[in-house]
Design an enzyme around this catalytic site. Structure first.
Site, PDB file in Angstrom:
ATOM      1  N   ASP A 162      20.845   9.222 -38.281  1.00 42.86           N
ATOM      2  CA  ASP A 162      20.442  10.099 -39.380  1.00 42.86           C
ATOM      3  C   ASP A 162      19.647  11.318 -38.900  1.00 42.86           C
ATOM      4  OD1 ASP A 162      19.978  10.866 -42.068  1.00 42.86           O
ATOM      5  OD2 ASP A 162      18.065   9.792 -42.091  1.00 42.86           O
ATOM      6  N   GLU A 413      17.403   0.140 -34.898  1.00 46.23           N
ATOM      7  CA  GLU A 413      18.275  -0.384 -35.952  1.00 46.23           C
ATOM      8  C   GLU A 413      19.713  -0.664 -35.525  1.00 46.23           C
ATOM      9  OE1 GLU A 413      17.991   1.926 -39.540  1.00 46.23           O
ATOM     10  OE2 GLU A 413      16.001   1.150 -39.946  1.00 46.23           O
ATOM     11  N   TYR A 468      12.533  -0.268 -46.318  1.00 47.57           N
ATOM     12  CA  TYR A 468      12.601   0.736 -47.386  1.00 47.57           C
ATOM     13  C   TYR A 468      12.612   0.099 -48.769  1.00 47.57           C
ATOM     14  CZ  TYR A 468      12.949   4.226 -43.792  1.00 47.57           C
ATOM     15  OH  TYR A 468      12.648   5.036 -42.730  1.00 47.57           O
ATOM     16  N   GLU A 504       8.851   1.970 -39.559  1.00 49.69           N
ATOM     17  CA  GLU A 504       9.280   2.961 -40.566  1.00 49.69           C
ATOM     18  C   GLU A 504       9.036   2.383 -41.946  1.00 49.69           C
ATOM     19  OE1 GLU A 504      13.299   4.520 -40.320  1.00 49.69           O
ATOM     20  OE2 GLU A 504      13.161   4.723 -38.131  1.00 49.69           O
TER      21      GLU A 504
END
Ligand code: GCB
Length: 596
Positions: A162, A413, A468, A504
């Site tokens: 990303d 990840e 998230y 994160e």
């Protein structure tokens, strides 16, 4: 690999500035031997910088393939008899270099340095043509991986990570001279023994068996010395390297020739500190350390991933302002200047390879529609693993002596809930540990492989997770997100019993968007989400770190989930604080472990 430097025995000149530049749109430059003369056209390009955003031209920004750089390097006549080396801090992602008509080096991997001995090629006292071809293509055998899709409109670069695929000569290019008989490498590891500290050193040299080392404190006073290519220095009453302080000693290494004459000298900054894991504690110098800070990106308006000192020092100033004590070099090794700065200022670094996007379940930051397997002979394969192994080697070789680096992150990840993932990662962890037994090794886990399902976490010394809740799942429902987050953290403690660093967490926020009733994408929602995570962290003792995603907004490839890039920055892309910055500043400054 040693950084070049200037001293009585060595000389280093940066070749940075404006270089000639040509986009090889037709892919003909190699066949036409473009290195043999001046590049076609009149374009110029700053070095270091990503080339993509400089010309305001979509054909350059989105070019897939090779671009060419060229400059003239004046080699001082006084360098006669010296070994002369041409060094590139980084070229994303593959490069081949010529000096005049002679090919001198090729390198794969966009975030680590490479160099060529050009002693026999350069003409002393004259300008020598240096030509570099840089290829931005990512494929399944590169780190990071990607693939090029042929479309009716030409090739398109696709990848599963990303951030925008910036390319070019991103870091300083230098020409340097050393004596013919020279020091090729120095490795230090440090330990503490009560009030004393030890520095184990190992020197490698091109020739000659004899070396002398002396350790000087920050005032320049010699505190220990030894003879031999390897040995141990002991410093009574040592001043340790500490987070927030960054005290450094200077290790002066001298290579001796006949008659004890010094033939080469190298100086290395050394911070004396220890790193260890004890149960769920992460210890620096035997004391529990709590990481505050960010996953960052090398990303700026116009220059993309090109390093510049002004932006670097400003970013560090903002870290200090907000009270952060650490950063992760997400998702690739950063410029060497960043590590040097972190050493001097006591910023703690989680140092990451460029192994990102090894997960076909993710696309554009969210779930991907890919139906291919992540680990297969056509996708992430044994060839990718070999490139990954090489990326780990180059990272450790480059950064092994930095006291600021306390933890290696060998991937971000990757798919990690499958047996194929376990088989892929097991040897890579072994490789990292063999290369550097002195630091913990980990990887960053994705939310699709929660506690109990992740098959790679067992190899890791710490649990690093990106979560998230409240954004990609339970968006807008912070109460449900809070329950899910806390439950998962307890599960990690139960399954792994290791320290947990939240590497994160965050929410996109478009600066200037507000609402009275909190809504995703507003500055208020970003604040409330972060504060919710902090309440949970404070209830789970095994959590030893919080690194918000991201320090600043950054460029990504186009996609419906990205509004002019990723907006999870606590600062905008031009480094203005959003509301979340003030909330974090209050929390982190109140902790009292902020960088002074
Ligand atoms: C992640 C990735 C990071 C992305 C981020 C996001 O988990 O590690 O590279 O930018 O999520 O914002 O989606």
């Amino acid at each position: 690999m040693l950084r070049p430097l200037t001293n009585a025995f060595r000389d280093c000149r940066a070749l940075d500035g404006l270089w000639r530049f040509a986009v090889d749109a037709e892919g003909v430059g190699r066949d036409q031997h473009w290195w043999r003369g001046a590049l076609p056209g009149k374009a110029e390009m700053p070095v270091p910088a990503s080339y993509n955003d400089i010309p305001a031209d979509a054909a350059v920004r989105d070019h897939v393939g090779e671009v060419w750089y060229q400059t003239c390097a004046h080699v001082p006549a006084t360098w006669g008899g010296q070994r002369i080396v041409l060094r590139f801090g980084a070229a994303a992602h593959r490069a081949t270099v010529w000096v005049d008509d002679q090919e001198v080096v090729s390198h794969v991997g966009g975030y680590t340095p490479f160099e060529a001995d050009v002693t026999d090629l350069v003409r002393l006292g004259e300008a020598n043509r240096v030509t570099v071809v840089v290829d931005n293509r990512l494929d399944w055998d590169s780190i990071p991986p990607g693939y090029v899709e042929d479309t009716p409109d030409g090739p398109r670069q696709r990848y599963h990570h990303d951030f925008f695929n910036y390319a070019g000569l991103h870091r300083t290019v230098s020409l340097y001279a050393t004596p013919a008989a020279h020091i090729t490498d120095v490795t230090v590891t440090t330990d503490l023994d009560g009030l004393a500290g030890t520095v184990d050193y190992e020197v490698r040299a091109s020739e000659g068996e004899r070396a002398r080392v002396a350790l000087h404190d920050a005032e320049g006073t010699e505190v220990a010395r030894a003879e031999g290519l390897s040995g141990r220095l002991r410093v009574e009453d040592v001043h340790p390297w500490r987070p927030g302080e960054g005290y450094l000693y200077d290790l002066r290494v001298e290579l001796l020739g006949a008659d004890e004459a010094v033939v080469d000298r190298y100086s290395l900054n050394v911070g004396v500190r220890t790193v260890a894991i004890d149960g769920t504690d992460f210890l620096i110098n035997g004391e529990p350390f709590y990481f505050t800070g960010f996953g960052m990106h090398e990303d700026h308006v116009v220059r993309g991933k090109g390093h510049d000192d002004a932006s670097m020092v400003h970013d560090f100033a903002l870290l200090e302002w907000i009270g952060a004590n650490s950063l992760r070099t997400s998702h690739y090794p950063y410029a060497e200047e960043v590590l040097d700065y972190a050493d001097r200022h006591g910023i703690v670094v989680i140092d990451e390879t460029a192994a990102v996007g090894l997960n076909l379940g993710i696309g554009g930051g969210i779930v991907s529609s890919s139906t291919q397997e992540t680990y297969s002979d056509e996708t992430v394969s044994a060839r990718t693993q070999e490139a990954h192994r090489q990326a780990i080697r180059e990272l450790v070789e480059r950064d092994k002596n930095h006291p600021s680096v306390v933890l290696w992150s060998i991937a971000n990840e990757p798919e990690s809930h499958t047996d194929a993932a376990r088989d892929y990662f097991k040897p890579l962890f072994a490789e990292a540990r063999a290369l550097d037994p002195s630091r913990p090794v980990g990887f960053v886990n994705v939310m699709f492989a929660p506690a109990g399902e992740c098959k790679v976490a067992e190899f890791s010394d710490v649990v690093m997770i990106n979560r998230y809740y409240g954004w990609y799942v339970q968006a807008g429902d912070l109460a449900a997100a809070e329950r899910a987050l806390e439950a998962e953290l307890h599960e990690w403690v139960r399954c792994e019993g290791k320290p947990i660093i939240m590497t994160e967490y965050g929410a996109d926020a478009q600066a200037g968007v507000h609402s009275a009733v909190t809504q995703p994408w507003t500055e208020e929602y970003q604040v409330e989400l972060l504060e919710m995570y902090h309440r949970v962290f404070d209830r789970v003792e095994a959590v030893v770190g919080e690194q918000v995603w991201n320090f600043a907004d950054f460029a990504t490839s186009a996609g419906f989930a990205r509004v002019d890039g990723n907006k999870k920055g606590v600062f905008t892309r031009d480094r203005r604080p959003k509301a979340a910055a003030f909330s974090l500043k209050r929390r982190w400054n109140a902790r009292g472990d902020a960088v002074e």
